[in-house]
Design a protein around this motif. Structure first.
Motif, PDB file in Angstrom:
ATOM      1  N   ASP A 416       0.842  -1.207   0.000  1.00  0.00           N
ATOM      2  CA  ASP A 416       0.000   0.000   0.000  1.00  0.00           C
ATOM      3  C   ASP A 416       0.873   1.252   0.000  1.00  0.00           C
ATOM      4  O   ASP A 416       0.563   2.246  -0.668  1.00  0.00           O
ATOM      5  N   ASN A 417       1.961   1.213   0.746  1.00  0.00           N
ATOM      6  CA  ASN A 417       2.886   2.349   0.753  1.00  0.00           C
ATOM      7  C   ASN A 417       3.522   2.546  -0.621  1.00  0.00           C
ATOM      8  O   ASN A 417       3.624   3.685  -1.107  1.00  0.00           O
ATOM      9  N   VAL A 418       3.955   1.451  -1.233  1.00  0.00           N
ATOM     10  CA  VAL A 418       4.564   1.551  -2.561  1.00  0.00           C
ATOM     11  C   VAL A 418       3.575   2.168  -3.552  1.00  0.00           C
ATOM     12  O   VAL A 418       3.938   3.045  -4.346  1.00  0.00           O
ATOM     13  N   GLU A 419       2.327   1.730  -3.480  1.00  0.00           N
ATOM     14  CA  GLU A 419       1.298   2.255  -4.385  1.00  0.00           C
ATOM     15  C   GLU A 419       1.058   3.744  -4.143  1.00  0.00           C
ATOM     16  O   GLU A 419       1.020   4.545  -5.087  1.00  0.00           O
ATOM     17  N   ASN A 420       0.919   4.135  -2.863  1.00  0.00           N
ATOM     18  CA  ASN A 420       0.664   5.538  -2.542  1.00  0.00           C
ATOM     19  C   ASN A 420       1.852   6.434  -2.887  1.00  0.00           C
ATOM     20  O   ASN A 420       1.685   7.544  -3.420  1.00  0.00           O
ATOM     21  N   MET A 421       3.055   5.965  -2.573  1.00  0.00           N
ATOM     22  CA  MET A 421       4.250   6.767  -2.832  1.00  0.00           C
ATOM     23  C   MET A 421       4.492   6.922  -4.333  1.00  0.00           C
ATOM     24  O   MET A 421       4.876   7.995  -4.812  1.00  0.00           O
ATOM     25  N   THR A 422       4.236   5.835  -5.086  1.00  0.00           N
ATOM     26  CA  THR A 422       4.400   5.897  -6.534  1.00  0.00           C
ATOM     27  C   THR A 422       3.414   6.880  -7.154  1.00  0.00           C
ATOM     28  O   THR A 422       3.770   7.682  -8.030  1.00  0.00           O
ATOM     29  N   LYS A 423       2.178   6.823  -6.696  1.00  0.00           N
ATOM     30  CA  LYS A 423       1.162   7.754  -7.204  1.00  0.00           C
ATOM     31  C   LYS A 423       1.567   9.197  -6.897  1.00  0.00           C
ATOM     32  O   LYS A 423       1.429  10.090  -7.751  1.00  0.00           O
ATOM     33  N   SER A 424       2.086   9.418  -5.711  1.00  0.00           N
ATOM     34  CA  SER A 424       2.462  10.765  -5.305  1.00  0.00           C
ATOM     35  C   SER A 424       3.608  11.323  -6.140  1.00  0.00           C
ATOM     36  O   SER A 424       3.534  12.435  -6.656  1.00  0.00           O
ATOM     37  N   PHE A 425       4.684  10.557  -6.312  1.00  0.00           N
ATOM     38  CA  PHE A 425       5.815  11.116  -7.052  1.00  0.00           C
ATOM     39  C   PHE A 425       5.519  11.204  -8.551  1.00  0.00           C
ATOM     40  O   PHE A 425       6.111  12.026  -9.264  1.00  0.00           O
ATOM     41  N   SER A 426       4.569  10.390  -9.035  1.00  0.00           N
ATOM     42  CA  SER A 426       4.216  10.441 -10.453  1.00  0.00           C
ATOM     43  C   SER A 426       3.475  11.729 -10.806  1.00  0.00           C
ATOM     44  O   SER A 426       3.424  12.121 -11.980  1.00  0.00           O
ATOM     45  N   GLU A 427       2.906  12.362  -9.809  1.00  0.00           N
ATOM     46  CA  GLU A 427       2.135  13.589 -10.045  1.00  0.00           C
ATOM     47  C   GLU A 427       2.988  14.849  -9.943  1.00  0.00           C
ATOM     48  O   GLU A 427       2.506  15.956 -10.168  1.00  0.00           O
ATOM     49  N   ILE A 428       4.268  14.689  -9.600  1.00  0.00           N
ATOM     50  CA  ILE A 428       5.175  15.831  -9.463  1.00  0.00           C
ATOM     51  C   ILE A 428       5.821  16.156 -10.804  1.00  0.00           C
ATOM     52  O   ILE A 428       6.314  15.268 -11.498  1.00  0.00           O
ATOM     53  N   LYS A 429       5.824  17.423 -11.156  1.00  0.00           N
ATOM     54  CA  LYS A 429       6.525  17.877 -12.358  1.00  0.00           C
ATOM     55  C   LYS A 429       7.842  18.512 -11.916  1.00  0.00           C
ATOM     56  O   LYS A 429       7.855  19.350 -11.020  1.00  0.00           O
ATOM     57  N   THR A 430       8.941  18.098 -12.534  1.00  0.00           N
ATOM     58  CA  THR A 430      10.263  18.595 -12.148  1.00  0.00           C
ATOM     59  C   THR A 430      10.858  19.454 -13.258  1.00  0.00           C
ATOM     60  O   THR A 430      10.857  19.056 -14.428  1.00  0.00           O
ATOM     61  N   ALA A 431      11.368  20.628 -12.877  1.00  0.00           N
ATOM     62  CA  ALA A 431      12.051  21.518 -13.819  1.00  0.00           C
ATOM     63  C   ALA A 431      13.445  21.821 -13.272  1.00  0.00           C
ATOM     64  O   ALA A 431      13.672  21.779 -12.053  1.00  0.00           O
TER      65      ALA A 431
END
Length: 532
Positions: A416-431
């Protein structure tokens, strides 16, 4: 002079000559970076991987073909850095497999070993991409099999294979549009050709292998939790030519200490254990093979001023992350990361670096955040070699790593942590904001050496002469109506005052978006920017 066979002694020289050749030419390979940014490290990573592969050859007296191949394979596996280094280690692993049971090598044996190397490397990559080092390796292997049918002179054999490989390398821009636009061939493929030319130079007498191999840079800094030391000696060694598998040997020494890591490979066992009886452990090891690279440290002496009282407690979760910059490391420390490996762009940690970090964490589950696309393969290779329960979250940037940790919940299970953490970092845009190291054209943008360039999610979206102007344009081009927060980490070459000026302008231009400025202290990049 015609050479029909290569023995173990000459094979050693060929590997060392190949390593020397790449070390001398690594900056040329680095310069083939697709983006004109100052982080080209393919040549460096491949060179350090080869140095690890051949380090033990120089100190070992082994001269039979299989032993030489095994040492090179095992050394490269542990020392692999970056994606190119990991792929190279797999090429060498397959090559060593192809050389097994050979007393001497002719063109037919070498051709089959080349093919085994290419097949192994392709098999190790989940989604192989043509136009890379994989393509060059496969083309060389296919040509080798063809040439070996009629050619028994190894020198002429290698000349034809290398010529074909160079032709394949020249075609890589046609396979990968990004290479064609940048006007470069694949850096990893070029590195492979340099290695083959180095090996050939030994056979033709052009390389005398007197060039000194540089020791790999010790670029790993681990933030360790001090605990009461029950077993005082950190003991590390390698058992060569082992007679039993690693699991059996681990059981034999398991009662003599803790923090044990026993890794088995092709013809070796690598051991790390904290014990009060290093001599007894070494004696057990000599029963199954010869020992090399023995290292014993007195941990009580080293940490006499840093020992905390209390018992060692096994946590449910432990974290490893890779980062550069004092400010960014401080952020990860605040997020309770156990081990921060100093590294990132231009300084990728090796597989062994990551393994050692994992071994020093006393936790049921260990989560690794590479924070760089060029470190993910090494992290996954470390996971495969470790007996611990490890998950690698494929974070490609520092903001993604931070976002993943912010989504962590200690009270839920690992998946569950892997799923939540993956979803969270996937939504970040990096410049990112950095500078150009050469003239080029990318995305129809004319870029000159020393220009300031802004990159968002891998695309260069702004170019100019002024850091502030490029940063503001980059953010403007990267924002959408859904964005609510912008976080800027300013680097070691930027002042806080300069950062505040940008924040003031952003606050005026985007009153509905929260703006944060944090000290990152990172090299190379003036700003790392997280957009949420």
């Amino acid at each position: 002079m015609k050479i029909e066979y290569v023995d173990g002694s000459l094979l050693k020289k060929m590997f060392i000559g190949a390593t020397n050749s790449l070390e001398k030419n690594k900056e040329m390979v680095n310069a083939l970076n697709v983006f004109p940014v100052p982080d080209g490290d393919t040549g460096t990573n491949m060179s350090l991987t080869m140095q690890s592969a051949t380090k033990r050859l120089k100190s070992s007296d082994v001269e039979d073909i299989e032993a030489v191949g095994t040492l090179v394979s095992n050394g490269s596996l542990m020392g692999a850095r970056g994606n190119s280094g990991v792929i190279l280690s797999q090429l060498l692993r397959g090559l060593a497999k192809g050389l097994k049971e050979s007393k001497k090598v002719n063109t037919k044996v070498l051709a089959l070993a080349f093919k085994e190397g290419a097949d192994t490397a392709y098999g190790a990559v989940m989604k192989p991409i043509e136009g890379t080092i994989l393509t060059v390796a496969r083309e060389c292997a296919e040509k080798a099999v063809e040439v070996a049918k009629t050619q028994d002179d190894i020198v002429e054999f290698l000349i034809q294979v290398i010529k074909h490989g160079e032709a394949a390398l020249d075609k890589t821009p046609e396979m990968l549009p990004v290479l064609k636009e940048a006007g470069v061939v694949d850096a990893g493929g070029k590195g492979l050709i340099v290695l083959l030319n180095g090996a050939l130079s030994v056979l033709t007498g052009k390389e005398d292998i007197t060039y000194e191999i540089q020791e790999p840079i010790k670029d790993v800094s681990l933030n360790e939790i001090n605990t009461e030391i029950e077993f005082g000696y950190c003991t590390e060694f390698i058992v060569n030519k082992n007679k039993e598998d690693s699991e059996v040997f681990a059981k034999r020494i398991g009662d003599y200490g803790d923090s044990m890591l026993v890794i088995g490979g092709d013809g070796f066992i690598k051991v790390h254990i904290h014990t009060n009886n290093p001599g007894l452990v070494l004696q057990k090891a000599t029963d199954i093979g010869e020992l090399i690279d023995i290292k014993i440290d007195n941990m009580r002496y080293q940490h006499s001023n840093n020992i905390e009282s209390g018992q060692k407690i096994t946590k449910k979760y432990g974290f490893i992350t890779v980062a550069m910059g004092d400010g960014i490391k401080a952020v990860f420390e605040d997020l309770n990361v156990d081990h921060i490996i100093s590294g990132g762009q231009t300084m990728n940690p090796s597989t062994e670096d990551i393994l050692k970090a994992a071994q020093n964490i006393n936790a049921e589950n260990i989560i690794i955040l590479p924070n760089n696309s060029n470190i993910i393969l090494a992290a996954k290779q470390a996971k495969e070699l470790s007996s611990k329960n490890i998950e690698v979250l494929p974070t490609k940037t520092i903001p993604q790593g931070i976002a993943a940790l912010l989504a962590f919940n200690e009270d839920i299970d690992l998946q569950d942590n892997v799923e939540n953490m993956t979803k969270s970092f996937s939504e970040i845009k990096t410049a990112q904001v950095t500078f150009s190291v050469r003239d080029t054209t990318i995305n129809e943008k004319e870029i000159r050496k020393d220009d300031i360039i802004g990159i968002c999610e891998g695309d260069i979206t702004s170019v100019g002469k002024d850091i502030e102007e490029v940063t503001l344009e980059l953010i403007k081009n990267s924002l959408t109506e859904e964005n609510e927060l912008i976080t800027l980490f300013y680097g070691e070459d930027v002042s806080e005052e300069d950062g505040k000026k940008i924040v003031e302008t952003l606050e005026d231009n985007y009153p509905d978006i929260d703006i944060e400025l944090l000290y990152g202290g990172q090299p190379i990049y003036y700003y790392l920017i997280a957009i949420e």
